[in-house]
Design an enzyme around this catalytic site. Structure first.
Site, PDB file in Angstrom:
ATOM      1  N   VAL A  18       0.646  -1.459  -0.130  1.00  0.00           N
ATOM      2  CA  VAL A  18       0.646  -0.394   0.099  1.00  0.00           C
ATOM      3  C   VAL A  18       1.116   0.872   0.025  1.00  0.00           C
ATOM      4  CG1 VAL A  18      -1.279   1.501   1.240  1.00  0.00           C
ATOM      5  CG2 VAL A  18      -1.566  -0.888   1.363  1.00  0.00           C
ATOM      6  N   ARG A  88      -2.877  -9.979   8.418  1.00  0.00           N
ATOM      7  CA  ARG A  88      -2.715 -11.162   9.182  1.00  0.00           C
ATOM      8  C   ARG A  88      -2.254 -12.224   8.101  1.00  0.00           C
ATOM      9  NH1 ARG A  88      -8.455 -13.704  11.062  1.00  0.00           N
ATOM     10  NH2 ARG A  88      -9.571 -12.319   9.013  1.00  0.00           N
ATOM     11  N   ASN A 101       0.635  -5.048  15.500  1.00  0.00           N
ATOM     12  CA  ASN A 101      -0.248  -3.162  15.780  1.00  0.00           C
ATOM     13  C   ASN A 101       0.137  -2.423  15.926  1.00  0.00           C
ATOM     14  OD1 ASN A 101       0.943  -4.565  12.777  1.00  0.00           O
ATOM     15  ND2 ASN A 101      -1.697  -4.555  12.268  1.00  0.00           N
ATOM     16  N   ASN A 126      -4.099  -1.651   9.270  1.00  0.00           N
ATOM     17  CA  ASN A 126      -5.673  -2.712   9.930  1.00  0.00           C
ATOM     18  C   ASN A 126      -5.560  -2.894  11.385  1.00  0.00           C
ATOM     19  OD1 ASN A 126      -7.901  -2.470   8.818  1.00  0.00           O
ATOM     20  ND2 ASN A 126      -7.541  -3.996   6.707  1.00  0.00           N
ATOM     21  N   HIS A 181     -14.630  -0.346   9.283  1.00  0.00           N
ATOM     22  CA  HIS A 181     -14.427  -0.705   7.886  1.00  0.00           C
ATOM     23  C   HIS A 181     -14.021  -2.410   8.193  1.00  0.00           C
ATOM     24  CE1 HIS A 181     -11.668  -2.064   4.921  1.00  0.00           C
ATOM     25  NE2 HIS A 181     -10.710  -1.899   5.448  1.00  0.00           N
TER      26      HIS A 181
HETATM   27  O1  TXD Z   1      -8.814   0.674   4.064  1.00  0.00           O
HETATM   28  C1  TXD Z   1      -7.620   0.237   4.817  1.00  0.00           C
HETATM   29  N1  TXD Z   1      -7.708   1.190   5.732  1.00  0.00           N
HETATM   30  C2  TXD Z   1      -6.955  -0.680   4.185  1.00  0.00           C
HETATM   31  C3  TXD Z   1      -5.897  -1.249   5.042  1.00  0.00           C
HETATM   32  C4  TXD Z   1      -6.710  -1.145   2.963  1.00  0.00           C
HETATM   33  C5  TXD Z   1      -5.772  -2.481   2.584  1.00  0.00           C
HETATM   34  C6  TXD Z   1      -4.529  -2.284   3.463  1.00  0.00           C
HETATM   35  N2  TXD Z   1      -4.698  -2.080   5.145  1.00  0.00           N
HETATM   36  C7  TXD Z   1      -4.143  -2.611   5.635  1.00  0.00           C
HETATM   37  O2  TXD Z   1      -2.273  -1.463   5.508  1.00  0.00           O
HETATM   38  C8  TXD Z   1      -3.270  -4.024   5.890  1.00  0.00           C
HETATM   39  O3  TXD Z   1      -3.938  -4.610   7.050  1.00  0.00           O
HETATM   40  C9  TXD Z   1      -2.059  -3.642   6.334  1.00  0.00           C
HETATM   41  O4  TXD Z   1      -2.524  -3.682   7.968  1.00  0.00           O
HETATM   42  C10 TXD Z   1      -1.086  -1.890   6.203  1.00  0.00           C
HETATM   43  C11 TXD Z   1       0.231  -2.378   5.487  1.00  0.00           C
HETATM   44  O5  TXD Z   1      -0.818  -3.146   4.468  1.00  0.00           O
HETATM   45  P1  TXD Z   1       0.111  -3.789   2.074  1.00  0.00           P
HETATM   46  O6  TXD Z   1      -0.466  -4.307   1.587  1.00  0.00           O
HETATM   47  O7  TXD Z   1       0.960  -2.230   2.459  1.00  0.00           O
HETATM   48  O8  TXD Z   1       1.086  -4.288   3.592  1.00  0.00           O
HETATM   49  P2  TXD Z   1       3.105  -5.097   3.731  1.00  0.00           P
HETATM   50  O9  TXD Z   1       2.710  -5.336   1.705  1.00  0.00           O
HETATM   51  O10 TXD Z   1       3.188  -5.825   4.779  1.00  0.00           O
HETATM   52  O11 TXD Z   1       3.826  -3.608   4.147  1.00  0.00           O
HETATM   53  C12 TXD Z   1       3.747  -3.058   5.520  1.00  0.00           C
HETATM   54  C13 TXD Z   1       5.169  -2.316   5.131  1.00  0.00           C
HETATM   55  C14 TXD Z   1       6.700  -3.544   5.437  1.00  0.00           C
HETATM   56  O12 TXD Z   1       6.975  -3.157   4.918  1.00  0.00           O
HETATM   57  C15 TXD Z   1       6.921  -3.310   7.230  1.00  0.00           C
HETATM   58  O13 TXD Z   1       8.153  -3.459   6.947  1.00  0.00           O
HETATM   59  C16 TXD Z   1       6.613  -2.117   7.343  1.00  0.00           C
HETATM   60  O14 TXD Z   1       4.834  -2.102   6.910  1.00  0.00           O
HETATM   61  N3  TXD Z   1       6.625  -2.016   9.005  1.00  0.00           N
HETATM   62  C17 TXD Z   1       7.461  -0.721   9.129  1.00  0.00           C
HETATM   63  N4  TXD Z   1       7.479   0.005   8.822  1.00  0.00           N
HETATM   64  C18 TXD Z   1       8.008   0.708   9.819  1.00  0.00           C
HETATM   65  N5  TXD Z   1       8.051   1.037  11.240  1.00  0.00           N
HETATM   66  C19 TXD Z   1       7.811  -0.604  11.557  1.00  0.00           C
HETATM   67  N6  TXD Z   1       7.880  -1.181  13.160  1.00  0.00           N
HETATM   68  C20 TXD Z   1       7.394  -1.519  10.798  1.00  0.00           C
HETATM   69  N7  TXD Z   1       6.971  -3.060  10.735  1.00  0.00           N
HETATM   70  C21 TXD Z   1       6.369  -2.638   9.663  1.00  0.00           C
END
Ligand code: TXD
Length: 314
Positions: A18, A88, A101, A126, A181
């Site tokens: 995202v 998840r 999270n 999420n 949501h």
């Molecule tokens: O409608 C909505 N709000 C949503 C929410 C729609 C789509 C996705 N939704 C949620 O967004 C999904 O359930 C996840 O909780 C987040 C991010 O989804 P994404 O698909 O981008 O997940 P990824 O590809 O696993 O990316 C998460 C990134 C990954 O690169 C990790 O290394 C990073 O988060 N991450 C961090 N970055 C900075 N600091 C910390 N502590 C950290 N931990 C993990």
């Protein structure tokens, strides 16, 4: 009104699916002079930012794109989109995810507010309704500066399905999804229209019910196809739509998770409602009368959100 000509900085925390999509859409729409992509995994945002930067001559984006794991690079951001966190995995309950999270979001929030005390925070991670509450509590920011993304995405899904059923231009469909949501989100049927014509006169009850159900499970439908991840293009653009309205002070009316203090009879939680988004973040909540069945459905959303919030322990 005086035009604000100051250079704008957008930071995106989490360079996953995202976060990367959001960065791309932000470049396409040229919504900031500097776009910062940050992740705990240091090489990831650097590589992605560099790749994106190299689209500049092709696309015509004239700003700067920075990939980093150092929060100092996010300093003085106007808007920060938070996508960091875990998705998840098999065998993991929603509560497990929530607990993990909350820890990540707490750490991210503490770091971003240190460098950008005036930023508007757009939360995507999420379970969104609990994460945006966590960001609000940990940041100590005024409620206007903290907002959750879900309604823009859910409404876009709703509008897409309506347009498909009626074979009309999706941009001519106006429709609003309120509430949590999740399964209890509330796609409003009474107010959905195409070019000003209510959909209730154009589609059968069954057709509308199917569209509502498909919207409520829109995320799960995509996960079922993808198997290893969840939606990213539309979520990335939905977050950018919100960021753009704030950065450019557009006063767009968008459904967002906003902190309620009595609006729609709800207090003390973030819930999806129509808001005016401008330079100051959530500038206004547009409250209106719900029909008794809608109010009842919204109440289910409130109960679902309260359960999530209780689980954050904040
Ligand atoms: O409608 C909505 N709000 C949503 C929410 C729609 C789509 C996705 N939704 C949620 O967004 C999904 O359930 C996840 O909780 C987040 C991010 O989804 P994404 O698909 O981008 O997940 P990824 O590809 O696993 O990316 C998460 C990134 C990954 O690169 C990790 O290394 C990073 O988060 N991450 C961090 N970055 C900075 N600091 C910390 N502590 C950290 N931990 C993990």
């Amino acid at each position: 009104m005086k035009k604000d000509n100051r250079k704008k900085r957008l930071s995106i925390i989490g360079a996953g699916a995202v976060g990367t999509a959001a960065a791309q859409w932000a470049v396409c729409r040229s919504i900031a002079d500097t776009i910062v992509l940050l992740d705990v995994v240091a090489g990831l945002p650097r590589g992605k930012a560099l790749d994106l930067f190299q689209t500049s001559p092709l696309y015509g984006y004239a700003g700067n794109i920075v990939g980093t794991d150092d929060y100092a690079d996010t300093a003085q951001s106007d808007v920060i989109i938070i996508t960091a966190g875990l998705a998840r995995k098999p065998g993991m309950s929603r509560d497990d995810l929530l607990e993990k999270n909350v820890r990540i979001i707490r750490e991210v929030t503490e770091k971003i507010v240190k460098y950008s005390p005036d930023a508007c925070l757009v939360v995507v991670t999420n379970p969104i309704d609990a994460m945006v509450y966590t960001v609000f509590k940990v940041s100590g920011f005024p409620k206007q500066q903290v907002v959750g993304m879900a309604g823009v995405l859910d409404s876009a899904r709703y509008r897409t399905f309506i347009a498909q059923a009626l074979a009309v231009a999706p941009s001519d469909v106006t429709a609003l999804v309120m509430g949590v949501h999740g399964d209890h989100m509330l796609p409003l049927v009474r107010l959905a229209s195409v070019g000003g014509v209510p959909i209730e006169g154009l589609l059968s009850k069954d057709e509308i019910e199917n569209i509502v159900r498909r919207t409520q499970h829109g995320g799960a439908e995509i996960v079922q196809h993808l198997k290893t991840g969840s939606a990213f293009s539309a979520p990335g653009l939905a977050a950018v739509e919100m960021a753009q309205s704030i950065l450019k002070d557009e006063k767009r009316v968008l459904p967002c998770a906003a902190y309620l203090e009595g609006e729609f009879g709800v207090s003390g939680v973030f819930l999806g409602v129509p808001v005016v988004l401008g330079r100051n973040g959530v500038e206004r909540i547009l409250e209106f009368s719900l029909a008794p069945n809608e109010q009842e459905a919204l109440q289910k959303s409130v109960e679902a959100v309260k359960k999530q919030v209780a689980a954050t322990g904040l």
